[in-house]
Design a protein around this motif. Structure first.
Motif, PDB file in Angstrom:
ATOM      1  N   ALA A 199       0.831  -1.204   0.000  1.00 15.01           N
ATOM      2  CA  ALA A 199       0.000   0.000   0.000  1.00 15.01           C
ATOM      3  C   ALA A 199       0.863   1.252   0.000  1.00 15.01           C
ATOM      4  O   ALA A 199       2.025   1.236   0.403  1.00 15.01           O
ATOM      5  N   GLU A 200       0.244   2.335  -0.441  1.00 13.95           N
ATOM      6  CA  GLU A 200       0.904   3.647  -0.487  1.00 13.95           C
ATOM      7  C   GLU A 200       0.024   4.677   0.208  1.00 13.95           C
ATOM      8  O   GLU A 200      -1.188   4.484   0.369  1.00 13.95           O
ATOM      9  N   VAL A 201       0.648   5.788   0.596  1.00 10.69           N
ATOM     10  CA  VAL A 201      -0.088   6.926   1.151  1.00 10.69           C
ATOM     11  C   VAL A 201       0.484   8.184   0.521  1.00 10.69           C
ATOM     12  O   VAL A 201       1.658   8.226   0.144  1.00 10.69           O
ATOM     13  N   THR A 202      -0.335   9.215   0.397  1.00  6.24           N
ATOM     14  CA  THR A 202       0.104  10.463  -0.234  1.00  6.24           C
ATOM     15  C   THR A 202       0.592  11.472   0.806  1.00  6.24           C
ATOM     16  O   THR A 202       0.202  11.409   1.976  1.00  6.24           O
ATOM     17  N   PRO A 203       1.424  12.433   0.380  1.00  6.28           N
ATOM     18  CA  PRO A 203       1.806  13.508   1.301  1.00  6.28           C
ATOM     19  C   PRO A 203       0.603  14.280   1.830  1.00  6.28           C
ATOM     20  O   PRO A 203       0.572  14.637   3.015  1.00  6.28           O
ATOM     21  N   HIS A 204      -0.378  14.535   0.973  1.00  5.48           N
ATOM     22  CA  HIS A 204      -1.497  15.354   1.445  1.00  5.48           C
ATOM     23  C   HIS A 204      -2.356  14.649   2.479  1.00  5.48           C
ATOM     24  O   HIS A 204      -2.889  15.288   3.387  1.00  5.48           O
ATOM     25  N   HIS A 205      -2.477  13.323   2.391  1.00  7.09           N
ATOM     26  CA  HIS A 205      -3.237  12.619   3.424  1.00  7.09           C
ATOM     27  C   HIS A 205      -2.460  12.505   4.733  1.00  7.09           C
ATOM     28  O   HIS A 205      -3.064  12.364   5.806  1.00  7.09           O
ATOM     29  N   LEU A 206      -1.138  12.557   4.653  1.00  9.27           N
ATOM     30  CA  LEU A 206      -0.327  12.556   5.875  1.00  9.27           C
ATOM     31  C   LEU A 206      -0.329  13.914   6.563  1.00  9.27           C
ATOM     32  O   LEU A 206      -0.246  13.991   7.798  1.00  9.27           O
ATOM     33  N   LEU A 207      -0.437  14.994   5.804  1.00  8.86           N
ATOM     34  CA  LEU A 207      -0.230  16.331   6.351  1.00  8.86           C
ATOM     35  C   LEU A 207      -1.507  17.127   6.562  1.00  8.86           C
ATOM     36  O   LEU A 207      -1.491  18.146   7.264  1.00  8.86           O
ATOM     37  N   LEU A 208      -2.614  16.697   5.960  1.00  6.10           N
ATOM     38  CA  LEU A 208      -3.868  17.441   6.051  1.00  6.10           C
ATOM     39  C   LEU A 208      -5.005  16.532   6.499  1.00  6.10           C
ATOM     40  O   LEU A 208      -4.948  15.307   6.339  1.00  6.10           O
ATOM     41  N   ASN A 209      -6.051  17.140   7.035  1.00  6.23           N
ATOM     42  CA  ASN A 209      -7.289  16.408   7.326  1.00  6.23           C
ATOM     43  C   ASN A 209      -8.472  17.331   7.049  1.00  6.23           C
ATOM     44  O   ASN A 209      -8.284  18.498   6.663  1.00  6.23           O
ATOM     45  N   GLU A 210      -9.672  16.824   7.239  1.00  7.59           N
ATOM     46  CA  GLU A 210     -10.876  17.585   6.878  1.00  7.59           C
ATOM     47  C   GLU A 210     -10.959  18.938   7.580  1.00  7.59           C
ATOM     48  O   GLU A 210     -11.527  19.892   7.043  1.00  7.59           O
ATOM     49  N   CYS A 211     -10.364  19.055   8.768  1.00  8.88           N
ATOM     50  CA  CYS A 211     -10.436  20.309   9.523  1.00  8.88           C
ATOM     51  C   CYS A 211      -9.626  21.425   8.876  1.00  8.88           C
ATOM     52  O   CYS A 211      -9.819  22.603   9.208  1.00  8.88           O
ATOM     53  N   ASP A 212      -8.722  21.065   7.973  1.00  5.92           N
ATOM     54  CA  ASP A 212      -7.950  22.077   7.259  1.00  5.92           C
ATOM     55  C   ASP A 212      -8.769  22.757   6.168  1.00  5.92           C
ATOM     56  O   ASP A 212      -8.330  23.773   5.611  1.00  5.92           O
ATOM     57  N   ILE A 213      -9.925  22.211   5.862  1.00  2.00           N
ATOM     58  CA  ILE A 213     -10.811  22.818   4.856  1.00  2.00           C
ATOM     59  C   ILE A 213     -11.747  23.769   5.595  1.00  2.00           C
ATOM     60  O   ILE A 213     -12.766  23.359   6.149  1.00  2.00           O
ATOM     61  N   THR A 214     -11.406  25.041   5.607  1.00  2.00           N
ATOM     62  CA  THR A 214     -12.179  26.021   6.370  1.00  2.00           C
ATOM     63  C   THR A 214     -13.181  26.778   5.513  1.00  2.00           C
ATOM     64  O   THR A 214     -14.010  27.526   6.034  1.00  2.00           O
ATOM     65  N   GLU A 215     -13.082  26.592   4.185  1.00  2.00           N
ATOM     66  CA  GLU A 215     -14.008  27.247   3.273  1.00  2.00           C
ATOM     67  C   GLU A 215     -14.147  26.377   2.028  1.00  2.00           C
ATOM     68  O   GLU A 215     -13.401  25.415   1.844  1.00  2.00           O
ATOM     69  N   VAL A 216     -15.106  26.700   1.196  1.00  2.00           N
ATOM     70  CA  VAL A 216     -15.305  25.953  -0.040  1.00  2.00           C
ATOM     71  C   VAL A 216     -14.181  26.324  -0.999  1.00  2.00           C
ATOM     72  O   VAL A 216     -14.160  27.415  -1.570  1.00  2.00           O
ATOM     73  N   ASN A 217     -13.232  25.407  -1.149  1.00  2.00           N
ATOM     74  CA  ASN A 217     -12.034  25.657  -1.954  1.00  2.00           C
ATOM     75  C   ASN A 217     -11.674  24.361  -2.665  1.00  2.00           C
ATOM     76  O   ASN A 217     -11.260  23.379  -2.038  1.00  2.00           O
ATOM     77  N   SER A 218     -11.820  24.341  -3.994  1.00  2.00           N
ATOM     78  CA  SER A 218     -11.638  23.104  -4.752  1.00  2.00           C
ATOM     79  C   SER A 218     -10.195  22.629  -4.808  1.00  2.00           C
ATOM     80  O   SER A 218      -9.929  21.524  -5.269  1.00  2.00           O
ATOM     81  N   ASN A 219      -9.247  23.444  -4.347  1.00  2.00           N
ATOM     82  CA  ASN A 219      -7.875  22.951  -4.247  1.00  2.00           C
ATOM     83  C   ASN A 219      -7.718  21.926  -3.128  1.00  2.00           C
ATOM     84  O   ASN A 219      -6.677  21.281  -3.023  1.00  2.00           O
ATOM     85  N   TYR A 220      -8.740  21.795  -2.307  1.00  2.00           N
ATOM     86  CA  TYR A 220      -8.776  20.746  -1.284  1.00  2.00           C
ATOM     87  C   TYR A 220      -9.625  19.557  -1.730  1.00  2.00           C
ATOM     88  O   TYR A 220      -9.903  18.667  -0.934  1.00  2.00           O
ATOM     89  N   LYS A 221     -10.025  19.556  -2.989  1.00  2.00           N
ATOM     90  CA  LYS A 221     -10.856  18.469  -3.497  1.00  2.00           C
ATOM     91  C   LYS A 221      -9.974  17.428  -4.175  1.00  2.00           C
ATOM     92  O   LYS A 221      -9.392  17.673  -5.231  1.00  2.00           O
ATOM     93  N   MET A 222      -9.869  16.266  -3.551  1.00  2.00           N
ATOM     94  CA  MET A 222      -9.104  15.156  -4.119  1.00  2.00           C
ATOM     95  C   MET A 222      -9.821  13.861  -3.777  1.00  2.00           C
ATOM     96  O   MET A 222     -10.671  13.813  -2.891  1.00  2.00           O
ATOM     97  N   ASN A 223      -9.451  12.799  -4.500  1.00  2.00           N
ATOM     98  CA  ASN A 223     -10.111  11.511  -4.305  1.00  2.00           C
ATOM     99  C   ASN A 223      -9.046  10.432  -4.137  1.00  2.00           C
ATOM    100  O   ASN A 223      -8.267  10.197  -5.068  1.00  2.00           O
ATOM    101  N   PRO A 224      -8.975   9.768  -2.979  1.00  2.00           N
ATOM    102  CA  PRO A 224      -9.878   9.918  -1.842  1.00  2.00           C
ATOM    103  C   PRO A 224      -9.730  11.280  -1.172  1.00  2.00           C
ATOM    104  O   PRO A 224      -8.675  11.916  -1.276  1.00  2.00           O
ATOM    105  N   PRO A 225     -10.775  11.700  -0.463  1.00  2.00           N
ATOM    106  CA  PRO A 225     -10.755  13.026   0.145  1.00  2.00           C
ATOM    107  C   PRO A 225      -9.909  13.065   1.410  1.00  2.00           C
ATOM    108  O   PRO A 225      -9.503  12.031   1.946  1.00  2.00           O
ATOM    109  N   LEU A 226      -9.646  14.276   1.884  1.00  2.00           N
ATOM    110  CA  LEU A 226      -9.010  14.445   3.190  1.00  2.00           C
ATOM    111  C   LEU A 226      -9.980  13.953   4.250  1.00  2.00           C
ATOM    112  O   LEU A 226     -11.128  14.406   4.306  1.00  2.00           O
TER     113      LEU A 226
END
Length: 428
Positions: free
Chosen positions: A254-281
């Motif tokens: 298995a692998e994990v991405t940098p963004h899933h290691l460094l971010l979580n849903e609480c980092d999304i404080t506003e509607v911003n599609s730069n935080y939209k990835m699949n799988p999501p934070l």
């Protein structure tokens, strides 16, 4: 023409640094010693005391060519990879046309030969057209140069189809690389189903959308003996299933991405599609489980899932913008700053997850700084502080949530098979 790299530090197994010199001859590391004597017309590179590592490997990159050249090309994507310290990347097959027959895969191979800056290993699709209906001819695709098989971007929806795919892949000693997502559980979601989705009034994607497919697939991998590799793990349940499968002796990685290691849903404080990835934070608990899974070996290594899109596409908002962020040029500085400098992991662990581990999982003849190996190398500065600026990316993609983040460390020089493919001005 040969190269001698002087005044560089290599990282030893005990995390200590050793000053050394490295000779590169005919694209291969031919000597590593405290001092290397210059022969004839060898080029001298002064590493200025920086760290030298085997070149990074990323088994999960979207180059978009053919068909998506407005987002990225083989040329721009591999230049971005070289800037990020990567010397080998693996290109996902969600292109147009899809590499589901030998002619398309061979054409992609020709384009790689013509325009790639780094080594590119192309995937082929599990199913024709990535449509989840008819299996591709895996034997033909292996002979045409496929690295492995994946329908990345969509999950294989039926157990029988995955079972048949794994049977064929196992017979060919090839890996099935899986994007795990049960379509019946997506529920039109655009982010993780949790606190933030409720706050922003957006449809959420539940964690079980991913973990239930992994649970199904590890049993199919056990039944077939197939090497089953899980893309971009994002949930604590997924980590648990993979850990249990490994303990049972099932051939799963298995692998994990940098963004899933460094971010979580609480980092999304506003509607911003730069935080939209699949799988999501996902949640903070999921983020912590991913780190624990990486540290204990449940998750084998880090891959970026570099997924460039145009600014116009990402401007459509969370509901309509495509999933994905770029990652090749930011992975090392982000991980070094937020995991190594904070003493969460060692530099040796980080470099292993970017080099040796993916090479071991997929049997690549690279990944280690040893005499006789290909001269795929990167020199790293781990002292310079700088701000990420998306407008300076070599990738066509600017879609990142990390723009303007202050980081420490960066690749300064990247060498692929003895050829300099990236050089930071004036630093080496």
């Amino acid at each position: 023409m040969g190269i001698i790299i002087k005044n560089v530090n290599r990282l030893l197994s005990n995390n200590a640094l050793e000053l050394c010199q490295i000779r590169v001859s005919n694209g291969v590391i031919s000597e590593i010693a405290p001092e290397v004597k210059q022969l004839n017309d060898e080029v001298i590179i002064d590493g200025k005391g920086h760290i030298i590592s085997s070149g990074f490997i990323d088994v999960h990159v979207h180059l978009r060519e053919p068909g998506g050249e407005a987002k990225e090309t083989i040329e721009t994507g591999t230049k971005a990879a070289a800037k990020g310290g990567y010397t080998t990347i693996c290109a996902m097959p969600n292109t147009n046309p899809v590499p589901d027959d030998k002619h398309i895969l061979e054409w992609i191979g020709q384009r790689i030969d013509q325009s790639a800056t780094v080594n590119v290993l192309p995937y082929a699709s599990i199913t024709k057209g990535l449509n989840g209906e008819k299996l591709s001819d895996m034997k033909e695709l292996k002979e045409a140069g496929a690295f492995a098989f994946t329908d990345d971007g969509v999950g294989i929806q039926t157990a029988d189809q995955m079972y048949q795919a794994m049977q064929q892949a196992a017979a060919l000693d090839m890996a099935i690389v899986a994007h795990c997502e049960d379509n019946s559980l997506i529920h039109s979601g655009v982010m993780h189903e949790g606190l933030t989705s409720k706050k922003l009034k957006l449809n959420g994607i539940p964690s079980i959308c991913e973990s239930t497919q992994i649970a199904r697939d590890v049993l199919l991998a056990e039944a077939t003996g197939c090497h089953y590799h899980v893309c971009h793990v994002s949930t604590k349940e997924s980590v648990r299933v993979i850990r249990d499968a490994k303990r049972a002796g099932i051939r799963v990685t298995a692998e994990v991405t940098p963004h899933h290691l460094l971010l979580n849903e609480c980092d999304i404080t506003e509607v911003n599609s730069n935080y939209k990835m699949n799988p999501p934070l996902r949640s903070k608990e999921d983020q912590q489980a991913l780190l624990i899974g990486l540290l204990d070996g449940t998750i084998d290594f880090i891959a970026t899932d570099h997924a460039p899109h145009t600014e116009e596409e990402k401007a459509r908002g969370m509901n309509d913008a495509p999933f994905g962020i770029v990652g090749l040029e930011t992975a090392f500085p982000l991980l070094y700053t937020h995991l190594v400098k904070t003493n969460v992991v060692t530099l040796k662990q980080l470099l292993d997850w970017l080099t040796i581990k993916p090479a071991q999982v997929f049997g690549m003849k690279t990944g280690e700084l040893e005499v006789g190996n290909k001269a795929d190398l990167t020199i790293l500065d781990i002292t310079e502080k700088w701000d990420i600026n998306k407008n300076n990316f070599l990738s066509k993609g600017r879609n990142t949530p990390f723009d303007k983040w202050e980081v420490t460390g960066k690749p300064l020089l990247t060498i692929v098979e003895g050829e300099i493919v990236f050089k930071e001005d004036n630093n080496v």
